[in-house]
Design a protein around this motif. Structure first.
Motif, PDB file in Angstrom:
ATOM      1  N   TRP A   1       2.778  -3.183  10.973  1.00  0.00           N
ATOM      2  CA  TRP A   1       3.735  -2.866   9.903  1.00  0.00           C
ATOM      3  C   TRP A   1       2.984  -2.767   8.566  1.00  0.00           C
ATOM      4  CZ3 TRP A   1       8.968  -1.846  10.145  1.00  0.00           C
ATOM      5  CH2 TRP A   1       9.591  -2.071  11.370  1.00  0.00           C
ATOM      6  N   TYR A   2       3.424  -1.784   7.741  1.00  0.00           N
ATOM      7  CA  TYR A   2       2.833  -1.587   6.423  1.00  0.00           C
ATOM      8  C   TYR A   2       3.931  -1.536   5.362  1.00  0.00           C
ATOM      9  CZ  TYR A   2      -1.497  -0.364   8.842  1.00  0.00           C
ATOM     10  OH  TYR A   2      -2.621  -0.396   9.640  1.00  0.00           O
ATOM     11  N   ASP A   3       3.612  -2.083   4.202  1.00  0.00           N
ATOM     12  CA  ASP A   3       4.496  -1.992   3.028  1.00  0.00           C
ATOM     13  C   ASP A   3       4.118  -0.727   2.278  1.00  0.00           C
ATOM     14  OD1 ASP A   3       5.863  -2.198   0.640  1.00  0.00           O
ATOM     15  OD2 ASP A   3       5.563  -4.369   0.473  1.00  0.00           O
ATOM     16  N   GLU A   4       5.035   0.268   2.206  1.00  0.00           N
ATOM     17  CA  GLU A   4       4.707   1.564   1.617  1.00  0.00           C
ATOM     18  C   GLU A   4       4.452   1.460   0.120  1.00  0.00           C
ATOM     19  OE1 GLU A   4       7.063   4.921   2.355  1.00  0.00           O
ATOM     20  OE2 GLU A   4       6.537   5.046   4.490  1.00  0.00           O
ATOM     21  N   ARG A   5       4.981   0.425  -0.510  1.00  0.00           N
ATOM     22  CA  ARG A   5       4.767   0.309  -1.959  1.00  0.00           C
ATOM     23  C   ARG A   5       3.304   0.017  -2.280  1.00  0.00           C
ATOM     24  NH1 ARG A   5       9.044  -4.300  -3.085  1.00  0.00           N
ATOM     25  NH2 ARG A   5       7.908  -5.040  -1.245  1.00  0.00           N
ATOM     26  N   THR A   6       2.673  -0.742  -1.408  1.00  0.00           N
ATOM     27  CA  THR A   6       1.272  -1.112  -1.643  1.00  0.00           C
ATOM     28  C   THR A   6       0.321  -0.492  -0.644  1.00  0.00           C
ATOM     29  OG1 THR A   6       1.489  -3.080  -0.255  1.00  0.00           O
ATOM     30  CG2 THR A   6       2.051  -3.310  -2.599  1.00  0.00           C
ATOM     31  N   GLY A   7       0.857  -0.010   0.490  1.00  0.00           N
ATOM     32  CA  GLY A   7       0.006   0.540   1.542  1.00  0.00           C
ATOM     33  C   GLY A   7      -0.710  -0.515   2.346  1.00  0.00           C
ATOM     34  N   SER A   8      -0.432  -1.782   2.089  1.00  0.00           N
ATOM     35  CA  SER A   8      -1.112  -2.873   2.777  1.00  0.00           C
ATOM     36  C   SER A   8      -0.381  -3.274   4.054  1.00  0.00           C
ATOM     37  CB  SER A   8      -1.231  -4.087   1.850  1.00  0.00           C
ATOM     38  OG  SER A   8       0.065  -4.535   1.479  1.00  0.00           O
TER      39      SER A   8
END
Length: 570
Positions: A72-79
């Motif tokens: 899973w990735y957080d699209e706001r940070t790309g992390s």
């Protein structure tokens, strides 16, 4: 077309996914991007929230045979999202937020990797403050229930019950906690509402409490309940109801199938006729040019529902139509009641029925004769057992006894078998069980009478003679002299003046030593050799293996006596 192209087309057709697929880099790999899922996850601060990976992996590859992992990735940070972050847990295809906050609102991407492929799709978590005064959450689903019947609401959180520990669900209407009563029945994720009325409309919230990572958590969903004034009961076939109808050959025929559907709303009921031919069921054609067809359904509204009429029509009834089952079926989601008719000739076939009746009578007569012939003895014995009073008098022939029992009296050195069998076993069975009347010399004669006179008189009053003997009792010179001295017995043997049965109680190893008259009779009609059946009717008293007792002989042994030339049972 390759496998990856087919997967691509399936994914494009999914209604909940974007149709644009592009090559984008998220991390080191280049993944097939299926855009953002249309559905969103809604929550409020302080509750638990769940994000489910939107990729339908079983459409992309064989999940049972292909190894894969999910990131899973957080699209706001790309992390990448890891469990090292506070209040987050990764569980199979899900991301769990223990205590969601406004800062965690946003888009999250699920990436699925196999050894050779990479896929990704985004989903969104919406976190909104709840400011409504009536406890209604910012986002809710809509469910409809029907008025005037019992109906139910389903908790949207039921899909998470197997993913958590110790789940329990409570139901609220607006802010009021619902309890089990005459109106509501609580069944965990289902709320049953009895006798729905329009006041039952409103907002219902199901709250799930559970354990996650050793901590008690909560999450909830609100349902906007709409009450519809539409309901339908199970269709009911008024007619036909298993009818047998007489029709003339060659005439036309029609039959209405009348169905009532009570309730409000559009009746989703399909009424049709079928016919069973042999083992196959065929639908009746709606084509009116066919000899057998069904007319389109006629639908009308009644005070409490709908009336549906489907007509079966035969332009001409043929012989092949008789005795078939024509079935009307009212098919609906609430059930499929049926009604049947069967056509029979109106004139009937009197000659055929008469032949069947006469044939049945003849068959019964033949069977009766065969049974009486085969089981003649058993029937006679049964009659004697059940109706013994019928045999207490003579049969009109002037005879007083059924049989005269003759045996040589015990002489010095002779066997006792004949005397024991004559004085004990025969009376127990023939007299005690079947009601025969026997004359036994030594038991029924008067004291002081001459033996010759007694024998002569007794034989004249008996219908038949049963002579019992053994090798020792009839083969000795004394026994032969005894037989010849009894004039009546001797005459019966020589002159064949009455029915006689010879009963050997043991093997005769020197048949020439038998009296001449006995030898002649034995050569003529044979003798019942009881010694061959000894184990069926005798037992040892512990002293002598050959001693005959009063034990009842077997039924098979007595049948040989009853079916012999004497015919005792007749």
């Amino acid at each position: 077309m390759g496998r990856s192209s087919l997967i691509f087309l399936v994914a494009v057709l999914r209604a909940t996914e974007c149709a644009v697929i592009s090559k984008e880099t998220l991390g080191p790999e280049s993944c097939k991007d299926y855009g953002q899922e249309f559905d969103r996850a809604y929550s409020i601060p302080g509750e638990a929230a769940i994000l489910e990976c939107p990729l339908e992996m079983h459409y992309l590859f064989n999940t049972a045979e292909t190894a894969y992992n999910i990131t899973w990735y957080d699209e706001r940070t790309g992390s990448e999202i890891t469990e090292l972050e506070q209040s987050i847990m990764l569980k199979k295809t899900q991301v769990w937020f223990y205590n969601v906050s406004m800062q965690q609102q946003g888009k999250y991407t699920c990436v699925v990797r196999t050894q050779s492929e990479c896929y990704k799709q985004a989903t969104e978590l919406v976190v909104t403050e709840m400011t409504s005064e009536n406890c209604v959450r910012p986002q809710n689903g809509v469910q409809g229930i029907n008025a005037n019947v019992n109906d139910l609401l389903v908790c949207p959180l039921r899909k998470y019950l197997k993913s958590v520990d110790s789940p329990s669900i409570q139901w609220y209407k607006n802010c009021e906690l619902l309890q089990e009563d005459e109106k509501f029945a609580l069944n965990e994720d289902i709320l049953h509402i009895r006798k729905v009325n329009f006041n039952d409309a409103g907002f219902y919230t199901c709250k799930m409490t559970f354990h996650l990572a050793g901590v008690v958590r909560e999450m909830a969903e609100t349902i906007e309940c709409e009450v519809k004034d539409e309901y339908l009961k199970k269709p009911q076939i008024i007619k036909p109801v298993n009818e047998i109808i007489k029709v003339e050959r060659g005439s036309s025929f029609k039959k209405d199938c009348v169905v009532i559907v009570r309730g409000n709303g559009f009746p989703m009921v399909n009424v049709l006729w079928k016919v069973l031919r042999g083992s196959e069921e065929e639908c009746i054609s709606p084509n009116t040019s066919h000899r057998i067809h069904q007319i389109p359904t006629n639908e009308s509204r009644t005070e409490d529902g709908f009336l549906l009429v489907q007509t079966l029509f035969l332009s001409a009834v043929w012989e092949e139509d008789f005795y078939l089952n024509f079935t009307c079926i009212a098919s609906s989601s609430r059930g499929e009641p049926t009604g049947q008719i069967s056509l029979v000739p109106a004139d009937g076939n009197f000659f055929l029925l008469l032949c069947l009746l006469l044939g049945s009578v003849a068959l019964l007569f033949v069977m009766g004769v065969l049974l009486c012939t085969i089981f003649k003895v058993e029937l006679a014995l049964w009659v004697r057992t059940v109706f013994p009073f019928l045999y207490k008098t003579t049969d009109g022939d002037g005879k007083q006894y059924d049989a005269y029992i003759a045996y040589p009296r015990v002489l010095e050195g002779s066997s006792e078998k004949a005397e024991i069998f004559a004085m004990s076993t025969l009376p127990q069975v023939l007299e005690g069980q079947y009601g025969y009347k026997l004359f036994i010399l030594g038991r029924d004669g008067l004291p002081g009478e001459a033996v010759v006179d007694v024998v002569q008189d007794a034989l004249s009053r008996c219908r038949r003679l049963l002579l019992l003997y053994t090798a020792a009792s009839l083969c000795s010179p004394e026994a032969q002299e005894w037989a010849e001295q009894q004039t009546g017995l001797y005459q019966a043997l020589v002159e064949d003046s009455m029915s006689i049965v010879l009963l050997e109680l043991e093997a005769i190893r020197q048949p020439l030593r038998l009296p001449h008259a006995v030898r002649l009779l034995k050569d003529k009609q044979g003798a019942l050799q009881a010694w061959k059946k000894r184990k069926r009717w005798a037992f040892s008293d512990g002293k002598s293996e050959d001693r005959v007792t009063s034990l009842q002989p077997s039924a098979r042994f007595w049948r040989e006596i009853f079916t012999s030339g004497a015919q005792l049972c007749v």
